[in-house]
Design a protein around this motif. Structure first.
Motif, PDB file in Angstrom:
ATOM      1  N   ARG A   1     -26.044  21.589 -13.556  1.00 46.63           N
ATOM      2  CA  ARG A   1     -26.217  22.698 -12.625  1.00 46.63           C
ATOM      3  C   ARG A   1     -26.337  22.151 -11.210  1.00 46.63           C
ATOM      4  O   ARG A   1     -26.820  21.040 -11.000  1.00 46.63           O
ATOM      5  CB  ARG A   1     -27.501  23.487 -12.940  1.00 46.63           C
ATOM      6  N   ARG A   2     -25.958  22.968 -10.261  1.00 48.81           N
ATOM      7  CA  ARG A   2     -26.299  22.685  -8.876  1.00 48.81           C
ATOM      8  C   ARG A   2     -27.745  23.137  -8.650  1.00 48.81           C
ATOM      9  O   ARG A   2     -28.189  24.156  -9.189  1.00 48.81           O
ATOM     10  CB  ARG A   2     -25.386  23.431  -7.912  1.00 48.81           C
ATOM     11  N   LEU A   3     -28.462  22.366  -7.845  1.00 45.96           N
ATOM     12  CA  LEU A   3     -29.846  22.687  -7.504  1.00 45.96           C
ATOM     13  C   LEU A   3     -29.900  23.019  -6.018  1.00 45.96           C
ATOM     14  O   LEU A   3     -30.007  22.131  -5.169  1.00 45.96           O
ATOM     15  CB  LEU A   3     -30.746  21.499  -7.845  1.00 45.96           C
ATOM     16  N   PRO A   4     -29.810  24.306  -5.675  1.00 44.58           N
ATOM     17  CA  PRO A   4     -29.720  24.692  -4.266  1.00 44.58           C
ATOM     18  C   PRO A   4     -30.960  24.366  -3.443  1.00 44.58           C
ATOM     19  O   PRO A   4     -30.903  24.433  -2.211  1.00 44.58           O
ATOM     20  CB  PRO A   4     -29.505  26.218  -4.340  1.00 44.58           C
ATOM     21  N   LEU A   5     -32.067  24.045  -4.093  1.00 42.24           N
ATOM     22  CA  LEU A   5     -33.283  23.726  -3.364  1.00 42.24           C
ATOM     23  C   LEU A   5     -33.246  22.324  -2.755  1.00 42.24           C
ATOM     24  O   LEU A   5     -34.139  21.957  -1.992  1.00 42.24           O
ATOM     25  CB  LEU A   5     -34.496  23.843  -4.291  1.00 42.24           C
TER      26      LEU A   5
ATOM     27  N   LYS B   1     -29.951  13.926 -10.333  1.00 42.59           N
ATOM     28  CA  LYS B   1     -31.284  14.226 -10.854  1.00 42.59           C
ATOM     29  C   LYS B   1     -31.192  14.678 -12.315  1.00 42.59           C
ATOM     30  O   LYS B   1     -30.273  15.423 -12.693  1.00 42.59           O
ATOM     31  CB  LYS B   1     -31.937  15.320 -10.016  1.00 42.59           C
ATOM     32  N   LEU B   2     -32.165  14.238 -13.125  1.00 48.09           N
ATOM     33  CA  LEU B   2     -32.222  14.679 -14.521  1.00 48.09           C
ATOM     34  C   LEU B   2     -33.669  14.919 -14.904  1.00 48.09           C
ATOM     35  O   LEU B   2     -34.600  14.428 -14.263  1.00 48.09           O
ATOM     36  CB  LEU B   2     -31.575  13.646 -15.456  1.00 48.09           C
ATOM     37  N   GLY B   3     -33.868  15.686 -15.973  1.00 45.56           N
ATOM     38  CA  GLY B   3     -35.218  15.948 -16.459  1.00 45.56           C
ATOM     39  C   GLY B   3     -35.189  16.296 -17.927  1.00 45.56           C
ATOM     40  O   GLY B   3     -34.191  16.805 -18.457  1.00 45.56           O
TER      41      GLY B   3
ATOM     42  N   GLY C   1     -24.395  18.210   3.138  1.00 42.46           N
ATOM     43  CA  GLY C   1     -24.479  19.627   2.804  1.00 42.46           C
ATOM     44  C   GLY C   1     -24.168  19.946   1.357  1.00 42.46           C
ATOM     45  O   GLY C   1     -23.960  21.111   1.010  1.00 42.46           O
ATOM     46  N   GLU C   2     -24.160  18.921   0.487  1.00 42.20           N
ATOM     47  CA  GLU C   2     -23.862  19.162  -0.934  1.00 42.20           C
ATOM     48  C   GLU C   2     -25.160  19.344  -1.708  1.00 42.20           C
ATOM     49  O   GLU C   2     -26.100  18.551  -1.576  1.00 42.20           O
ATOM     50  CB  GLU C   2     -23.071  18.000  -1.531  1.00 42.20           C
ATOM     51  N   ASP C   3     -25.212  20.396  -2.535  1.00 38.30           N
ATOM     52  CA  ASP C   3     -26.382  20.642  -3.371  1.00 38.30           C
ATOM     53  C   ASP C   3     -26.509  19.563  -4.440  1.00 38.30           C
ATOM     54  O   ASP C   3     -25.502  19.061  -4.973  1.00 38.30           O
ATOM     55  CB  ASP C   3     -26.281  22.009  -4.062  1.00 38.30           C
ATOM     56  N   MET C   4     -27.745  19.228  -4.756  1.00 36.70           N
ATOM     57  CA  MET C   4     -28.034  18.243  -5.793  1.00 36.70           C
ATOM     58  C   MET C   4     -27.463  18.689  -7.137  1.00 36.70           C
ATOM     59  O   MET C   4     -27.387  19.891  -7.437  1.00 36.70           O
ATOM     60  CB  MET C   4     -29.554  18.067  -5.909  1.00 36.70           C
ATOM     61  N   LEU C   5     -27.038  17.720  -7.954  1.00 33.89           N
ATOM     62  CA  LEU C   5     -26.653  17.973  -9.334  1.00 33.89           C
ATOM     63  C   LEU C   5     -27.843  17.687 -10.240  1.00 33.89           C
ATOM     64  O   LEU C   5     -28.532  16.668 -10.074  1.00 33.89           O
ATOM     65  CB  LEU C   5     -25.481  17.089  -9.749  1.00 33.89           C
TER      66      LEU C   5
ATOM     67  N   ARG D   1     -40.138  16.355 -16.997  1.00 28.75           N
ATOM     68  CA  ARG D   1     -40.372  14.966 -16.600  1.00 28.75           C
ATOM     69  C   ARG D   1     -39.003  14.354 -16.296  1.00 28.75           C
ATOM     70  O   ARG D   1     -38.131  14.326 -17.171  1.00 28.75           O
ATOM     71  CB  ARG D   1     -41.052  14.190 -17.723  1.00 28.75           C
ATOM     72  N   GLY D   2     -38.795  13.877 -15.089  1.00 32.10           N
ATOM     73  CA  GLY D   2     -37.461  13.407 -14.744  1.00 32.10           C
ATOM     74  C   GLY D   2     -37.453  12.436 -13.597  1.00 32.10           C
ATOM     75  O   GLY D   2     -38.492  11.943 -13.150  1.00 32.10           O
ATOM     76  N   LYS D   3     -36.262  12.165 -13.084  1.00 30.02           N
ATOM     77  CA  LYS D   3     -36.102  11.202 -11.999  1.00 30.02           C
ATOM     78  C   LYS D   3     -34.697  11.311 -11.412  1.00 30.02           C
ATOM     79  O   LYS D   3     -33.819  11.986 -11.975  1.00 30.02           O
ATOM     80  CB  LYS D   3     -36.335   9.784 -12.517  1.00 30.02           C
ATOM     81  N   TYR D   4     -34.506  10.640 -10.276  1.00 30.70           N
ATOM     82  CA  TYR D   4     -33.179  10.453  -9.707  1.00 30.70           C
ATOM     83  C   TYR D   4     -32.577   9.179 -10.280  1.00 30.70           C
ATOM     84  O   TYR D   4     -33.279   8.196 -10.489  1.00 30.70           O
ATOM     85  CB  TYR D   4     -33.247  10.320  -8.191  1.00 30.70           C
ATOM     86  N   MET D   5     -31.265   9.184 -10.499  1.00 32.10           N
ATOM     87  CA  MET D   5     -30.533   7.978 -10.888  1.00 32.10           C
ATOM     88  C   MET D   5     -29.383   7.763  -9.909  1.00 32.10           C
ATOM     89  O   MET D   5     -28.661   8.716  -9.578  1.00 32.10           O
ATOM     90  CB  MET D   5     -29.937   8.119 -12.293  1.00 32.10           C
ATOM     91  N   ARG D   6     -29.243   6.523  -9.475  1.00 30.31           N
ATOM     92  CA  ARG D   6     -28.089   6.187  -8.635  1.00 30.31           C
ATOM     93  C   ARG D   6     -26.806   6.486  -9.405  1.00 30.31           C
ATOM     94  O   ARG D   6     -26.743   6.370 -10.623  1.00 30.31           O
ATOM     95  CB  ARG D   6     -28.148   4.703  -8.242  1.00 30.31           C
ATOM     96  N   LYS D   7     -25.771   6.876  -8.665  1.00 25.98           N
ATOM     97  CA  LYS D   7     -24.559   7.416  -9.285  1.00 25.98           C
ATOM     98  C   LYS D   7     -23.975   6.493 -10.363  1.00 25.98           C
ATOM     99  O   LYS D   7     -23.637   6.950 -11.464  1.00 25.98           O
ATOM    100  CB  LYS D   7     -23.520   7.701  -8.202  1.00 25.98           C
TER     101      LYS D   7
END
Length: 460
Positions: free
Chosen positions: A94-98, A25-27, A104-108, A36-42
């Motif tokens: 950052r890790r995004l714990p939400l 995820k980026l913003g 079980g891995e937090d979003m980056l 303003r952001g989005k998810y990007m495939r790895k």
């Protein structure tokens, strides 16, 4: 590898590759400070780290309600909203714990910024240009942000069903600095503090303010670029945490005329790039204010009225700036004086600083910090001297030259005419920022308010 120790693109790529996440995820920040952001495939994300990526420049061509500006020149229908170059800052990972995947891995999460011609209107790049100006003068800047925000026992659906009326505050009554409230609702406090620790947005202090359900959070001091990133992230992810728990947080400057407004105070200091010492501190001077501190404060004081559109960026911001509501109406400066717009805080070598008290919680932190730092640097360059106010600034008369604009429209015109703003921020940014604030004022004038109905419906 710890994500908050990343410095290079190679570091970020290594972390992403070893992650079990399928998307990252980026913003980035728009003019209003909305992420303003989005998810990007790895694989796409790794390519974007290496070579940059494209982001539709409409994010700088619409308002906070996604309505398209019709008065800007940087982008619009006349340019057909092309893609702008953008880049990812690997050091912001950052890790995004939400958010958590099935393993079980937090979003980056990474912060991005606009590049190429679009960098001229990108709020994050704006601040970095002012930081470079400070570096060229031999200084590093450090900042800390304080935010007041109201909490409600509401959801995005319920506030719309109620048409934003008769909202239920999270807690009743006033109770500033209440230990009772923070104990009863300790679960939310602890989750917010833990979230901010894990996201490297450490809260130095958190307490109730005077008002039903209002909190104040002070984010720990950091280098000014990091402080801006932290303020930018804090507001969005505080709201996200609240909504996940069936609550809502607002950073509006003033949500109700029955209650005080919500500030976004800025603490600033400069250090020498060679020695690391606080150049504001002089143990032999009155109030420990060095000559550089005096000049810096004087620059902020001199140019604050011209830059109000960068501190008070919405229509709602100016509902705070009325007599009797704990907000200064002019660029007053005092020593340990909480009735002035600028407060000098004397202290030791680490604590000597200045507080900008005029900003509201709704401000884009990149833009507000650029104004606060840039105006202070002009004071140093021009060797300006400040004028001090003693006692209660709310009861004193001040010259017209330091009084603030009373509306967003007036503030936008002051910004347009400001030679200082154009020197500091460039013509492209100033013209774009002023136009977006003019648009905001025009949109407001299209609506009939409750006040007008109550005032005129029957009697006129």
């Amino acid at each position: 590898m710890q994500e908050r120790t990343l410095q290079t693109i190679d570091d970020a790529i290594a972390l992403v590759k070893q992650s079990s996440l399928s998307h990252i995820k980026l913003g980035l920040s728009d003019i209003d400070g909305v992420i303003r952001g989005k998810y990007m495939r790895k694989d796409k994300f790794i390519s974007a780290l290496q070579s940059g990526f494209a982001f539709c420049d409409v994010v700088m061509g619409w308002d906070s309600n996604d309505e398209l500006y019709d008065n800007t020149t940087f982008t619009g229908w006349h340019t057909a909203y092309p893609d702008a170059a953008a880049r990812i800052d690997p050091s912001t990972c950052r890790r995004l714990p939400l958010e958590r995947n099935a393993q079980g891995e937090d979003m980056l999460f990474f912060i991005a910024e606009l590049d190429g011609p679009a960098a001229q209107v990108c709020p994050r790049r704006l601040l970095h240009r002012v930081i470079q100006r400070a570096a060229d003068l031999g200084f590093d800047a450090h900042a800390a942000l304080e935010y007041e925000f109201f909490m409600f026992d509401e959801t995005p659906d319920s506030i719309r069903e109620k048409q934003y009326r008769n909202l239920k505050n999270w807690t009743p009554g006033n109770f500033g600095y209440s230990v009772l409230r923070s104990t009863v609702h300790a679960d939310f406090y602890e989750e917010l503090m833990d979230l901010c620790e894990r996201m490297d947005l450490p809260i130095e202090s958190l307490h109730t303010e005077t008002g039903p359900g209002v909190l104040e959070a002070a984010i720990a001091v950091d280098r000014i670029d990091h402080a801006a990133d932290k303020g930018f992230l804090f507001k969005t992810f505080t709201k996200a945490l609240a909504e996940q728990q069936g609550l809502m947080a607002t950073f509006m400057a003033k949500w109700s005329h029955h209650h005080s407004g919500q500030s976004g105070h800025i603490h600033l200091s400069l250090t020498d790039r060679k020695t690391g010492l606080n150049v504001f501190h002089d143990p032999k001077a009155e109030h420990h204010m060095s000559a550089l501190h005096r000049h810096f404060a004087a620059g902020q004081q001199r140019y604050m009225p011209e830059l109000m559109a960068m501190y008070a960026q919405t229509i709602n911001s100016y509902t705070r700036l009325v007599p009797g509501y704990w907000a200064p109406l002019e660029a007053s400066l005092g020593v340990e004086n909480r009735t002035t717009a600028l407060r000098v805080i004397p202290g030791g070598p680490k604590a000597q600083r200045i507080e900008v008290r005029i900003g509201s919680a709704d401000a884009n932190p990149y833009i507000a910090l650029a104004a606060a730092l840039g105006s202070g640097l002009l004071g140093i360059e021009q060797k300006l001297e400040p004028t001090f106010t003693f006692g209660n600034a709310y009861t004193q008369e001040f010259p017209e030259s330091i009084k603030f604009p009373q509306t967003l429209w007036e503030a936008a015109q002051r910004l347009r005419r400001s030679d200082a703003a154009r020197d500091l921020f460039g013509n492209v940014f100033v013209d774009h920022m002023a136009a977006t604030r003019e648009w905001e004022e025009r949109k407001f004038r299209e609506y009939v308010t409750d006040w007008e109905l109550q005032r005129y419906f029957e009697i006129i």
